[in-house]
Enzyme design. Structure first.
Site, short mmCIF file in Angstrom:
data_model
loop_
_atom_site.label_atom_id
_atom_site.label_comp_id
_atom_site.label_asym_id
_atom_site.label_seq_id
_atom_site.Cartn_x
_atom_site.Cartn_y
_atom_site.Cartn_z
NE ARG A 30 -3.85 -2.27 2.06
CZ ARG A 30 -4.76 -2.63 1.14
NH1 ARG A 30 -5.07 -1.78 0.17
NH2 ARG A 30 -5.35 -3.79 1.19
CG HIS A 101 6.48 2.66 -8.79
ND1 HIS A 101 7.70 3.27 -8.94
CD2 HIS A 101 5.59 3.66 -8.64
CE1 HIS A 101 7.56 4.58 -8.87
NE2 HIS A 101 6.28 4.85 -8.69
P1 5GP Z 1 5.92 7.95 -8.36
O1 5GP Z 1 5.60 9.40 -8.35
O2 5GP Z 1 7.41 7.68 -8.33
O3 5GP Z 1 5.22 7.22 -9.46
O4 5GP Z 1 5.28 7.39 -7.02
C1 5GP Z 1 5.99 7.02 -5.90
C2 5GP Z 1 4.99 6.62 -4.85
O5 5GP Z 1 5.67 5.97 -3.81
C3 5GP Z 1 4.24 7.80 -4.22
O6 5GP Z 1 2.84 7.64 -4.42
C4 5GP Z 1 4.64 7.74 -2.75
O7 5GP Z 1 3.58 8.08 -1.88
C5 5GP Z 1 5.08 6.31 -2.59
N1 5GP Z 1 6.10 6.11 -1.58
C6 5GP Z 1 7.26 6.81 -1.46
N2 5GP Z 1 7.99 6.34 -0.43
C7 5GP Z 1 7.27 5.30 0.09
C8 5GP Z 1 7.52 4.40 1.17
O8 5GP Z 1 8.54 4.46 1.86
N3 5GP Z 1 6.57 3.47 1.43
C9 5GP Z 1 5.43 3.36 0.68
N4 5GP Z 1 4.56 2.40 1.02
N5 5GP Z 1 5.17 4.20 -0.36
C10 5GP Z 1 6.08 5.15 -0.64
#
Ligand code: 5GP
Length: 118
Positions: A30, A101
């Protein structure tokens, strides 16, 4: 490849996360800052930084992201109403964590496809 990125540490269970699925290819957990009632990140265990770094060798792992997304959408009860899958890449894509991701977002209407910049 960066074996020390935050998601690699979650996959190795070195830092805590609410892991909802894990097998030899993929880990799902999550999002720490959920943008919808269901907000799960589905991550290849291999630390590929961005979609720009994907090769044919990654096809099985990345195809598996969709299988896991469909399974989790059913499990979360959002499959029938629908959901959104997002993969952000680099600056303009809004990527913050440089380990490929897929976001699985659902549980409410997700609105238009993308927001216009303010
Ligand atoms: P991006 O913008 O790179 O596609 O999304 C990265 C996502 O990772 C964001 O929605 C952020 O909230 C999530 N995220 C960042 N650090 C962590 C973490 O340490 N644990 C979790 N569960 N989510 C994270």
């Amino acid at each position: 490849m960066n074996e020390d990125d935050i998601f690699a540490k979650i996959i190795r269970r070195e830092i805590p996360a609410d892991i909802v699925f894990q097998d030899d290819r993929v880990t799902a957990f999550r999002d720490i800052s959920p943008q919808a009632p269901t907000h799960i990140l589905i991550v290849p265990n291999k630390p590929i930084p961005t979609v720009n770094d994907v090769t044919e060798a990654d096809e099985a792992d990345l195809g598996h992201l969709f299988v896991v997304a469909a399974t989790l959408a059913q499990r979360e009860g959002i499959a029938e109403n629908g959901y959104r899958l997002i993969v952000n890449t680099n600056r303009d894509g809004g990527q913050v964590v440089f380990h490929v991701h897929m976001h699985l977002l659902g549980g409410r209407p997700m609105g238009r496809m993308v927001a216009k910049p303010a």
